[in-house]
Design an enzyme around this catalytic site. Structure first.
Site, mmCIF file in Angstrom:
data_model
loop_
_atom_site.group_PDB
_atom_site.id
_atom_site.type_symbol
_atom_site.label_atom_id
_atom_site.label_comp_id
_atom_site.label_asym_id
_atom_site.label_seq_id
_atom_site.Cartn_x
_atom_site.Cartn_y
_atom_site.Cartn_z
ATOM 1 C CE1 TYR A 160 -23.670 -109.233 -34.789
ATOM 2 C CE2 TYR A 160 -23.190 -107.562 -33.135
ATOM 3 C CZ TYR A 160 -24.021 -108.533 -33.667
ATOM 4 O OH TYR A 160 -25.225 -108.782 -33.069
ATOM 5 C CG HIS A 216 -21.494 -111.077 -32.634
ATOM 6 N ND1 HIS A 216 -21.912 -112.031 -33.499
ATOM 7 C CD2 HIS A 216 -22.575 -110.747 -31.883
ATOM 8 C CE1 HIS A 216 -23.201 -112.280 -33.283
ATOM 9 N NE2 HIS A 216 -23.623 -111.521 -32.321
HETATM 10 O O1 KDG Z 1 -29.568 -114.053 -33.417
HETATM 11 C C1 KDG Z 1 -28.324 -113.461 -33.165
HETATM 12 C C2 KDG Z 1 -28.506 -112.131 -32.489
HETATM 13 O O2 KDG Z 1 -29.377 -112.280 -31.417
HETATM 14 C C3 KDG Z 1 -27.205 -111.580 -31.993
HETATM 15 O O3 KDG Z 1 -26.352 -111.415 -33.077
HETATM 16 C C4 KDG Z 1 -27.424 -110.281 -31.304
HETATM 17 O O4 KDG Z 1 -25.173 -110.198 -30.457
HETATM 18 C C5 KDG Z 1 -26.318 -109.825 -30.409
HETATM 19 C C6 KDG Z 1 -26.684 -108.850 -29.394
HETATM 20 O O5 KDG Z 1 -25.810 -108.520 -28.589
HETATM 21 O O6 KDG Z 1 -27.835 -108.410 -29.382
HETATM 22 MG MG MG Z 2 -24.198 -109.797 -28.543
#
Ligand code: KDG
Ligand code: MG
Length: 407
Positions: A160, A216
């Site tokens: 991620y 995530h």
């Molecule tokens: O649009 C998806 C993102 O806002 C996200 O993946 C970001 O997980 C995220 C974060 O913690 O900023």
């Molecule tokens: Mg996040």
């Protein structure tokens, strides 16, 4: 006082910000942000086609009644598109309220509870050395708290939000079109590698640095519990989204096995999605955003409920939030007695500052909110005409055999 008109702008420097400007018969206007990452035209259409015509003629000072009118009046309630649109209207009404009162929004909420709000920056690396360089760079910039994401050896694709190669930057949104790219995931490799990597970072950077990590939504409840236990020596400030948020009871297993602080809620759209997790004290930080959780009016209620259950705030602040919603969150952060931390990504490119002028400022890892009336951020409409909407997408995640997984 009456709302006379409202305009919606979609676009921005490298982002499709959805900016709402509500106009009144007294010349005062208010700004809101309805940006829903990679679905930006939908809240914009909802605002233009349904909501703006319905609120023209209303008294903008009655922000509570207008919020109830939007939410309860819709019959089909909630959802991220509608809530982002309501959120933008609500922010704009608080902006107007502050401007006519001559007070910054945090004074309308109850005043300042702190001088500056702690923020966290992002650090990411294709491998641990690359990540350590990125963490060192954030510390050098003055940050005291850093979210760390790292490539996993042997995992095709990087995991991620991590770059594929050393020193590169990773952008979550791909503006190459609407067909998403594919990233691969392997929970086994992640579980074997990441706890050691986080402990290694703790050893290298010492006890003072606040380290955060975002899973995530990718682990099963049992895996998340094992992971949380394994990362305890890394003394994380928080572990974010360890499991998909829909199954809230799953968090109980993690709680039974670990005391690692848990942060959840960036995809939540209402108080009702936060209610059980907060009341049962299954989380430590609530991650909602003023955009897709519907604005300052409902988020203030979430903050108060959280405060009764030892849950602190940690509002979402991914780069898809425009300086307007970041300002709205900054006012909540200045006031909230149970403030925890704010996610912050440098929006402060010269183009972004020119489009959204403000004197909010970041210094020493703290966000200092402006004392200007309202939200304290403006919008240059003439400059906005330069930016056009560009379709973009998030990657999707699959296992190596092709099975779809949680992004
Ligand atoms: O649009 C998806 C993102 O806002 C996200 O993946 C970001 O997980 C995220 C974060 O913690 O900023
Ligand atoms: Mg996040």
């Amino acid at each position: 006082m009456k709302i006379t008109d409202a305009k919606v702008f979609v676009g921005g420097p490298g982002k499709n910000y959805v900016t709402l400007k509500i106009l009144t018969d007294q010349g005062v206007y208010g700004l809101g942000d309805a940006t829903l990452n990679n679905r930006e035209t939908l809240p914009a259409a909802y605002l233009r086609d349904y909501l703006i015509p319905a609120i023209i003629g209303m008294d903008p000072r009655n922000s509570e009644d207008i919020w109830q009118f939007l939410y309860r009046g819709a019959y089909f309630r909630g959802g991220p598109i509608a809530m982002a649109a309501y959120g933008a209207i609500d922010m704009a009404l608080w902006d107007i309220k502050g401007k006519i009162a001559g007070l910054p929004v945090h004074q309308l909420l109850g005043g300042r509870s702190r001088d500056g709000a702690l923020v966290y920056a992002h650090a990411a690396g294709s491998d641990l050395e690359d990540l350590a360089d990125s963490v060192a760079a954030r510390i050098e910039e003055g940050y005291r708290a850093v979210r760390v994401q790292c490539g996993i050896p042997g995992m095709p694709g990087a995991g991620y939000a991590v770059p594929g190669t050393r020193g590169a930057r990773h952008y979550i949104t791909d503006f190459g079109g609407l067909r998403p790219s594919v990233e691969y995931w392997d929970s086994g490799r992640y579980l074997r590698y990441m706890p050691g990597a986080l402990c290694e970072l703790r050893d290298r950077f010492g006890p003072e640095l606040k380290i955060l990590h975002d899973v995530h939504h990718r682990l099963m409840p049992r895996e998340a519990a094992a992971f949380a236990r394994a990362v305890e020596p890394a003394d994380l400030f928080w572990l974010e989204d360890p499991t998909p948020a829909e199954d809230q009871d799953a968090l109980r297993l993690l709680r039974q096995h670990s005391t690692v602080p848990v942060a959840i809620g960036e995809v939540f759209q209402s108080l009702w999605q936060c209610n059980r997790l907060i009341k049962q004290e299954l989380i430590d930080f609530i991650r909602v955003a003023v955009t897709y959780a519907g604005g300052i009016t409902p988020v203030r209620r979430i903050v108060d409920l959280a405060g009764m259950h030892h849950v602190r705030t940690g509002f979402h602040g991914a780069p898809s939030h425009s300086p307007v919603s970041m300002a709205a969150q900054a006012h909540l952060n200045a006031w909230a007695p149970n403030f925890g931390i704010q996610e912050y990504l440098v929006l402060g490119t010269a183009e972004c500052d020119a489009l959204f002028p403000s004197d909010h400022r970041m210094e020493g890892g703290l966000f200092h909110v402006s004392d200007a009336p309202g939200l304290g951020v403006d919008f240059d409409e003439a400059l906005a005409a330069r930016y056009v909407y560009a379709p973009g997408s998030h990657p999707v995640v699959r296992l190596e055999d092709g099975t779809m997984w949680d992004y």
